[in-house]
Scaffold this active site. Structure first.
Site, PDB file in Angstrom:
ATOM      1  N   HIS A 219       0.877  -1.053   0.050  1.00 39.27           N
ATOM      2  CA  HIS A 219       0.034   0.020  -0.004  1.00 39.27           C
ATOM      3  C   HIS A 219       0.792   0.930  -0.094  1.00 39.27           C
ATOM      4  O   HIS A 219       2.127   1.099   0.212  1.00 39.27           O
ATOM      5  CB  HIS A 219      -0.886   0.030   1.329  1.00 39.27           C
ATOM      6  N   ASP A 232       3.000  -3.846   5.473  1.00 41.18           N
ATOM      7  CA  ASP A 232       2.955  -4.050   6.984  1.00 41.18           C
ATOM      8  C   ASP A 232       3.149  -5.428   7.117  1.00 41.18           C
ATOM      9  O   ASP A 232       2.825  -6.631   6.677  1.00 41.18           O
ATOM     10  CB  ASP A 232       1.584  -3.620   7.478  1.00 41.18           C
ATOM     11  N   HIS A 277       5.217   2.679  13.785  1.00 43.68           N
ATOM     12  CA  HIS A 277       4.579   2.123  14.897  1.00 43.68           C
ATOM     13  C   HIS A 277       5.502   1.491  15.620  1.00 43.68           C
ATOM     14  O   HIS A 277       5.189   0.395  16.205  1.00 43.68           O
ATOM     15  CB  HIS A 277       3.534   1.010  14.175  1.00 43.68           C
ATOM     16  N   HIS A 316       1.663  -4.173  14.568  1.00 41.31           N
ATOM     17  CA  HIS A 316       2.304  -4.376  13.310  1.00 41.31           C
ATOM     18  C   HIS A 316       3.450  -3.382  12.979  1.00 41.31           C
ATOM     19  O   HIS A 316       3.385  -1.995  13.760  1.00 41.31           O
ATOM     20  CB  HIS A 316       1.720  -4.400  12.094  1.00 41.31           C
ATOM     21  N   HIS A 318       4.981  -0.882   9.888  1.00 47.49           N
ATOM     22  CA  HIS A 318       4.661  -0.185   8.821  1.00 47.49           C
ATOM     23  C   HIS A 318       5.923  -0.005   8.063  1.00 47.49           C
ATOM     24  O   HIS A 318       6.595   1.039   8.579  1.00 47.49           O
ATOM     25  CB  HIS A 318       3.811   1.012   8.955  1.00 47.49           C
TER      26      HIS A 318
END
Length: 376
Positions: A219, A232, A277, A316, A318
């Protein structure tokens, strides 16, 4: 060995619904500004170059803390938010600061306003960077992104004055002299994948060698729009509060700590990877790391993973790829032994269109399957 952090005595469970991950900001399709309005506004063909628009913290460093202390002391509480969203969206903090000042000249921008402006600038930039508009071909992507974001087209005068007041003259570049939109540095063309492999060696997955994690669909850096530069990954896609694991550098490079939950590693070749994250960051600004060096862990608490706001459905990492400050499509990129087929759109997990190709046995591996990260 892989480090496992046990929180609240919980044990590992199966994959959760959190595997869809996040979207930093809603997707936007700009209503393109008519050529007549662009012409009548006398907007320069290159208000600022694309190279100066994107964030390259190692090659074009900028000390946000010192700048705010000397120039905008009332904004010092926004230091981390500014650096974080500059890193997450790829917009140079000087561009972000100037735009915020023109939009909010008499107030301290909120964290949400910083996030919104950074994300809008980023999505506008990549929208125009990927298009070949016949009516706007004489303007570079950065200039059109700024024009789309400013309250009125005539505000470009204020933007230019504010930028030059703070950061000095905007030096004309060859890009400006030619008055043409530069070609996007597509990963397969400039530089080639062979150039990347020569500069970096093989890029490994961003977790410790010898272990297997699960990736989801490729993405964009914001979770919508293009290019599909990010993926991810998680050990088992747990729920919030469950154990999380060590994140490692995918290649050699210099560290930039963007915030409590975000790190970038930049190789001298211009290639870079972003890690978002995060928690328990173990590295410092300017530190040189080698492939497989531990950077920290991915956060298991939502408030930590989203240290400056945003959204996420579960723990997760990224992980994004950049070249010279621009997010790059993962199409054809090899992580460890796996080549990536990005699919049709953000988070496409239909194995007919998006998959991993294991170069060792020439087999297709569907996303959300466990993939290994062998020693290189």
């Amino acid at each position: 060995m892989l480090k496992k952090y046990m929180y609240f005595g919980l044990v590992l469970l199966g994959i959760s619904s959190g595997a869809m991950a996040h979207s930093l900001y809603p997707n936007m399709t700009p209503h393109e500004i008519p050529q007549a309005k662009l012409t009548s506004s006398e907007l320069p063909n290159v208000l600022i170059s694309d190279n100066a628009f994107v964030y390259q913290p190692h090659f074009r460093p900028f000390d946000i803390g010192s700048f705010l202390a000397d120039t905008q002391p009332s904004w010092q509480t926004r230091k981390e938010s500014l650096k974080h969203w500059a890193g997450a969206t790829g917009v140079d903090p000087r561009v972000l600061l100037t735009t915020l000042m023109v939009i909010h000249p008499k107030q301290i921008p909120t964290a949400n306003e910083i996030k919104a402006v950074a994300n809008q600038l980023s999505q506008y930039f990549y929208y125009y960077d990927s298009r070949k508009s016949l009516t706007q071909k004489n303007y570079n992507a950065a200039t059109l992104a700024l024009a789309q974001q400013l309250p009125t087209l005539s505000d470009w005068h204020d933007w230019q004055r504010q930028y030059e007041q703070w950061f000095g003259p905007i030096i004309p570049t060859q890009e400006a002299k030619q008055k043409v939109k530069p070609a996007a540095p597509a990963l397969a063309l400039a530089p080639s994948l062979a150039d990347a492999n020569s500069a970096l060696g093989i890029i490994q997955w961003p977790w410790m060698q010898g272990y297997s994690w699960m990736p989801n669909g490729p993405h964009s850096n914001t979770g919508s729009g293009y290019p599909l530069s990010s993926i991810d990954v998680s050990y088992n896609w747990p729920d919030w509060g469950e154990p999380t694991y060590s994140v490692t550098a995918a290649h050699d490079g210099y560290v930039t700590v963007m915030s409590r939950c975000q790190v970038r590693v930049t190789n001298p070749s211009g290639w870079a990877t972003n890690y978002y994250h995060m928690d328990w960051i173990q590295v410092e600004d300017g530190q040189w790391v080698t492939r497989d060096t531990e950077l920290g862990i991915y956060a298991n608490q939502r408030s930590t993973a989203l240290c400056e706001g945003g959204s996420s459905t579960g723990p997760h990492l990224h992980f994004s790829l950049l070249y010279q400050g621009r997010f790059q499509s993962l199409q054809g990129v090899q992580l460890g032994p796996y080549q990536i087929q990005v699919g049709r759109y953000n988070y496409d997990s239909d194995c007919r269109y998006s998959w991993l190709y294991d170069t060792r046995n020439r087999r297709k591996v569907c996303l959300y399957q466990s993939v290994d990260n062998p020693p290189l």
